[in-house]
Design a protein around this motif. Structure first.
Motif, PDB file in Angstrom:
ATOM      1  N   ARG B  45      -6.371  16.162 -31.784  1.00 37.09           N
ATOM      2  CA  ARG B  45      -5.338  16.320 -30.725  1.00 37.09           C
ATOM      3  C   ARG B  45      -4.951  17.848 -30.875  1.00 37.09           C
ATOM      4  O   ARG B  45      -4.474  18.601 -29.815  1.00 37.09           O
ATOM      5  CB  ARG B  45      -3.965  15.549 -30.747  1.00 37.09           C
ATOM      6  CG  ARG B  45      -4.369  14.027 -30.061  1.00 37.09           C
ATOM      7  CD  ARG B  45      -3.469  13.101 -30.802  1.00 37.09           C
ATOM      8  NE  ARG B  45      -2.042  13.549 -30.277  1.00 37.09           N
ATOM      9  CZ  ARG B  45      -1.523  13.272 -29.127  1.00 37.09           C
ATOM     10  NH1 ARG B  45      -2.367  12.596 -28.267  1.00 37.09           N
ATOM     11  NH2 ARG B  45      -0.378  13.810 -28.931  1.00 37.09           N
ATOM     12  N   ASN B  48      -7.235  20.349 -28.987  1.00 41.01           N
ATOM     13  CA  ASN B  48      -6.920  20.839 -27.381  1.00 41.01           C
ATOM     14  C   ASN B  48      -5.612  21.061 -27.023  1.00 41.01           C
ATOM     15  O   ASN B  48      -4.990  21.193 -26.186  1.00 41.01           O
ATOM     16  CB  ASN B  48      -7.547  19.832 -26.152  1.00 41.01           C
ATOM     17  CG  ASN B  48      -6.845  18.539 -26.376  1.00 41.01           C
ATOM     18  OD1 ASN B  48      -6.058  18.184 -27.286  1.00 41.01           O
ATOM     19  ND2 ASN B  48      -7.134  17.925 -25.325  1.00 41.01           N
ATOM     20  N   LEU B  50      -2.756  19.373 -27.434  1.00 39.35           N
ATOM     21  CA  LEU B  50      -1.925  18.380 -27.246  1.00 39.35           C
ATOM     22  C   LEU B  50      -0.848  18.164 -28.528  1.00 39.35           C
ATOM     23  O   LEU B  50       0.210  17.751 -28.237  1.00 39.35           O
ATOM     24  CB  LEU B  50      -2.628  17.107 -26.968  1.00 39.35           C
ATOM     25  CG  LEU B  50      -3.271  16.851 -25.730  1.00 39.35           C
ATOM     26  CD1 LEU B  50      -3.785  15.492 -25.506  1.00 39.35           C
ATOM     27  CD2 LEU B  50      -2.346  17.371 -24.600  1.00 39.35           C
ATOM     28  N   ILE B  72      -3.813  28.072 -21.912  1.00 41.36           N
ATOM     29  CA  ILE B  72      -4.188  26.678 -22.570  1.00 41.36           C
ATOM     30  C   ILE B  72      -4.853  25.771 -21.453  1.00 41.36           C
ATOM     31  O   ILE B  72      -5.599  25.101 -21.800  1.00 41.36           O
ATOM     32  CB  ILE B  72      -2.986  26.131 -23.181  1.00 41.36           C
ATOM     33  CG1 ILE B  72      -3.446  24.798 -24.352  1.00 41.36           C
ATOM     34  CG2 ILE B  72      -1.975  25.816 -22.553  1.00 41.36           C
ATOM     35  CD1 ILE B  72      -4.577  25.184 -25.161  1.00 41.36           C
ATOM     36  N   ASN B  73      -4.320  25.889 -20.132  1.00 41.78           N
ATOM     37  CA  ASN B  73      -4.799  25.028 -19.290  1.00 41.78           C
ATOM     38  C   ASN B  73      -6.112  25.319 -19.056  1.00 41.78           C
ATOM     39  O   ASN B  73      -6.937  24.606 -18.737  1.00 41.78           O
ATOM     40  CB  ASN B  73      -4.026  25.109 -17.857  1.00 41.78           C
ATOM     41  CG  ASN B  73      -2.421  24.617 -18.015  1.00 41.78           C
ATOM     42  OD1 ASN B  73      -2.320  24.049 -18.960  1.00 41.78           O
ATOM     43  ND2 ASN B  73      -1.587  25.294 -17.366  1.00 41.78           N
ATOM     44  N   ARG B  76      -8.346  23.927 -21.618  1.00 39.57           N
ATOM     45  CA  ARG B  76      -8.401  22.391 -21.703  1.00 39.57           C
ATOM     46  C   ARG B  76      -9.688  22.050 -20.786  1.00 39.57           C
ATOM     47  O   ARG B  76      -9.903  20.917 -20.827  1.00 39.57           O
ATOM     48  CB  ARG B  76      -7.187  21.818 -21.489  1.00 39.57           C
ATOM     49  CG  ARG B  76      -6.252  22.083 -22.629  1.00 39.57           C
ATOM     50  CD  ARG B  76      -4.874  21.358 -22.269  1.00 39.57           C
ATOM     51  NE  ARG B  76      -4.119  21.174 -23.417  1.00 39.57           N
ATOM     52  CZ  ARG B  76      -2.674  21.508 -23.255  1.00 39.57           C
ATOM     53  NH1 ARG B  76      -2.033  21.527 -22.032  1.00 39.57           N
ATOM     54  NH2 ARG B  76      -1.856  21.135 -24.285  1.00 39.57           N
ATOM     55  N   ARG B  77      -9.809  23.011 -19.932  1.00 44.77           N
ATOM     56  CA  ARG B  77     -10.879  22.612 -18.879  1.00 44.77           C
ATOM     57  C   ARG B  77     -12.176  22.433 -19.591  1.00 44.77           C
ATOM     58  O   ARG B  77     -12.964  21.735 -18.902  1.00 44.77           O
ATOM     59  CB  ARG B  77     -10.849  23.567 -17.726  1.00 44.77           C
ATOM     60  CG  ARG B  77      -9.581  23.546 -16.743  1.00 44.77           C
ATOM     61  CD  ARG B  77      -9.865  24.419 -15.520  1.00 44.77           C
ATOM     62  NE  ARG B  77      -8.424  24.965 -15.157  1.00 44.77           N
ATOM     63  CZ  ARG B  77      -8.376  25.859 -14.173  1.00 44.77           C
ATOM     64  NH1 ARG B  77      -9.275  26.388 -13.466  1.00 44.77           N
ATOM     65  NH2 ARG B  77      -7.242  26.113 -13.775  1.00 44.77           N
ATOM     66  N   MET B  81     -11.013  15.054 -22.671  1.00 41.56           N
ATOM     67  CA  MET B  81     -10.462  14.046 -23.648  1.00 41.56           C
ATOM     68  C   MET B  81     -10.363  12.599 -23.292  1.00 41.56           C
ATOM     69  O   MET B  81      -9.892  12.393 -22.106  1.00 41.56           O
ATOM     70  CB  MET B  81      -9.150  14.530 -23.970  1.00 41.56           C
ATOM     71  CG  MET B  81      -8.479  13.791 -25.268  1.00 41.56           C
ATOM     72  SD  MET B  81      -7.281  14.676 -26.135  1.00 41.56           S
ATOM     73  CE  MET B  81      -7.252  13.616 -27.646  1.00 41.56           C
ATOM     74  N   ALA B 101      -8.153  16.083 -10.702  1.00 43.38           N
ATOM     75  CA  ALA B 101      -8.305  17.539 -11.671  1.00 43.38           C
ATOM     76  C   ALA B 101      -9.177  18.550 -10.759  1.00 43.38           C
ATOM     77  O   ALA B 101      -8.713  19.695 -10.673  1.00 43.38           O
ATOM     78  CB  ALA B 101      -8.640  17.464 -12.887  1.00 43.38           C
ATOM     79  N   ALA B 150     -13.033  12.577 -17.395  1.00 45.08           N
ATOM     80  CA  ALA B 150     -13.138  13.602 -18.253  1.00 45.08           C
ATOM     81  C   ALA B 150     -14.253  14.728 -17.673  1.00 45.08           C
ATOM     82  O   ALA B 150     -14.299  15.714 -18.023  1.00 45.08           O
ATOM     83  CB  ALA B 150     -13.153  13.336 -19.773  1.00 45.08           C
ATOM     84  N   MET B 153     -14.718  17.358 -14.821  1.00 43.97           N
ATOM     85  CA  MET B 153     -14.251  19.026 -15.067  1.00 43.97           C
ATOM     86  C   MET B 153     -15.306  19.798 -15.704  1.00 43.97           C
ATOM     87  O   MET B 153     -15.300  20.695 -16.127  1.00 43.97           O
ATOM     88  CB  MET B 153     -12.933  19.092 -16.023  1.00 43.97           C
ATOM     89  CG  MET B 153     -11.597  18.773 -15.197  1.00 43.97           C
ATOM     90  SD  MET B 153     -11.496  19.744 -13.640  1.00 43.97           S
ATOM     91  CE  MET B 153     -11.324  21.324 -14.303  1.00 43.97           C
TER      92      MET B 153
END
Lengths: 242, 240
Positions: B45, B48, B50, B72-73, B76-77, B81, B101, B150, B153
């Motif tokens: 975690r 990414n 979290l 961070i967004n 994360r793409r 996860m 998404a 997941a 993306m």
């Protein structure tokens, strides 16, 4: 005297009396129009107040859930003050103090006052709704690259709103009845109209019962409508296609 | 692709990760095993973000990600996860779960996303469930949808956090098959798992994490057939 005749006499005099009262209360001087207009005022104030309440409630809920202490403090103080004082006091302060020298329609000021009041209660409902959604939902949204606002708007809030819908309906019903105090700032809503007729005719029974019936029917109709909406919201709960 | 330097994580006074150094290259399938509470999920975690890290650095494609300056967004793409508890969005249909998404982040138009969703659902064997709601699916089906979501993306890396731990035994296989297929297609993956047989079969490298550190790492055959560390031996003797 014949007992049948007695009954008959009594009934006809009772009927005449009721009829007479009804005419004096509602027909004379077109007094029924006061009540009809009152319904309009009550609905107008309640609907706009509901809208303000939802907006304010949402903002305050976000404040209360913020990670930043000063922002949380804003929400806390707001709910504390609003819930700690009577709504009639708030209404009068907003009308006679805050908006004293500003020229806006009375009903709109009342709507603002009730919106501010309702917002405090709505915020707690929304906050509870958001907290009821598993944190995994937020994590799933964020892990896909959505921002925190996007995640809130598209993932958490729609689920939260579905959960809190009954509580929000409750709040709306309370709000409608709460508006019965707008007479304090001289607005002629249903309650004030009933009261006015009572004073003008010295007959309390008919106008007050009529007032009660009107409120009851309004809320009954509202309930039926809200139930329909709730059922539509529950669509995704159906477990059918396994 | 992922570079982890001296990663530390505290929950209050509880030190969960005590300095982890790792390099994960493109195409690697890394399985993380270890006892409960050892910090393996926390490590995943952190990758990414979290979980916020207490100390150390994490680089993804050479970019430092555990800093407030990082977007961070966007990072994360690149990293899909999959969670133990699926975390599907129950208010949206299966297809909407997958398209949400890409459409919101405008990496695809709605039509492209719909088409891609159907392709992905086909890949996980659930194209007939596109219009169903998550609550009507079994656990294994939910997790396969989560994998498709997941993948929508187009991530470069997939992170799996105990993807089969919440499943009934008879559903574990269908999910592992999907993950295996993904591994064979060359996807870079980090998988926290309790399925030793699966780790052995799919992983190119196995990390044994215990007490917040990587106690031992190596190829599956090194770890499973010839463990050197005493704790690894003890752990494997209990689970195999």
């Amino acid at each position: 005297m014949n007992p049948d005749l007695f009954l008959q006499l009594d009934f006809s005099s009772w009927y005449a009396n009721v009829r007479n009262q009804f005419i004096r209360c509602f027909i004379e001087n077109d007094r029924y129009k006061l009540l009809v207009n009152g319904i309009g005022v009550t609905i107008k104030v309640s609907l706009v107040a509901l809208l303000f309440g939802l907006i304010i409630g949402m903002i305050i809920a976000m404040c209360n859930l913020s990670k930043k202490k000063p922002i949380r403090a804003i929400g806390l103080v707001y709910t504390d003050i609003i819930r700690g004082t009577p709504s009639v006091t708030q209404l009068m302060i907003i009308y006679f103090v805050v908006f004293a020298s500003i020229n806006i329609s009375k009903w709109f000021i009342a709507a603002i006052a009730f919106g501010i009041n309702s917002g405090a209660y709505v915020s707690e409902i929304i906050r509870a709704g958001i907290l009821s959604i598993d944190h995994g939902q937020t994590e799933a949204g964020r892990s896909l690259g959505l921002g925190s606002f996007q995640t809130m708007r598209k993932i958490v809030l729609p689920q939260a709103l579905k959960n809190i819908f009954p509580a929000l309906c409750n709040e709306f019903i309370v709000l409608i009845k709460e508006t019965a105090i707008v007479g304090y700032i001289g607005l002629m809503d249903i309650q004030k109209a009933g009261d006015f007729i009572k004073s003008a005719t010295y007959l309390p029974f008919m106008p007050l019962i009529a007032t009660a019936i009107i409120y009851y029917v309004l809320i009954k109709l509202l309930n039926l409508g809200l139930k329909k909406i709730e059922n539509a919201l529950r669509k995704s709960d159906v477990r059918s296609t396994r | 692709m992922i570079e982890v330097k001296n990663l530390k994580k505290h929950f209050g006074s509880n030190e969960v990760l005590k300095g982890i150094n790792q390099h994960i290259s493109k195409g690697e399938v890394v399985a993380i095993i270890g006892p409960s509470g050892s910090g393996k999920s926390t490590f995943l975690r952190c990758l990414n973000q979290l979980e916020e890290t207490t100390e150390g650095e994490i680089y993804v494609d050479g970019e430092l990600i555990n800093t407030p300056k990082a977007d961070i967004n966007k990072i994360r793409r690149k990293m899909g996860m999959v969670f133990q508890q699926f975390n599907l969005f129950p208010h949206l249909s299966v297809k909407k779960n997958v398209t949400l998404a890409p459409v919101m982040l405008k990496t695809m138009t709605k039509e492209e996303a719909d088409k891609r969703a159907i392709d992905l659902l086909k890949k996980v064997g659930l194209e007939d469930k596109a219009e169903a709601y998550p609550n009507s699916l079994s656990g294994g089906q939910k997790q396969r949808v989560a994998i498709a979501r997941a993948l929508a993306m187009d991530p470069e890396i997939m992170l799996f956090d105990e993807p089969t731990s919440a499943l009934d035994p008879e559903m574990v296989g269908e999910v592992l098959d999907v993950i295996k297929e993904l591994a064979e297609s060359g996807m870079t993956m980090v998988i926290v798992t309790h399925e030793m047989g699966f780790a052995r079969e799919v992983a190119s490298r196995v990390l044994f994490i215990d007490q917040g550190v990587v106690m031992e790492e190596g190829t599956p055959s090194e770890i499973f057939e010839n463990p050197k560390n005493e704790r690894t031996k003890l752990f494997l003797s209990k689970v195999l």
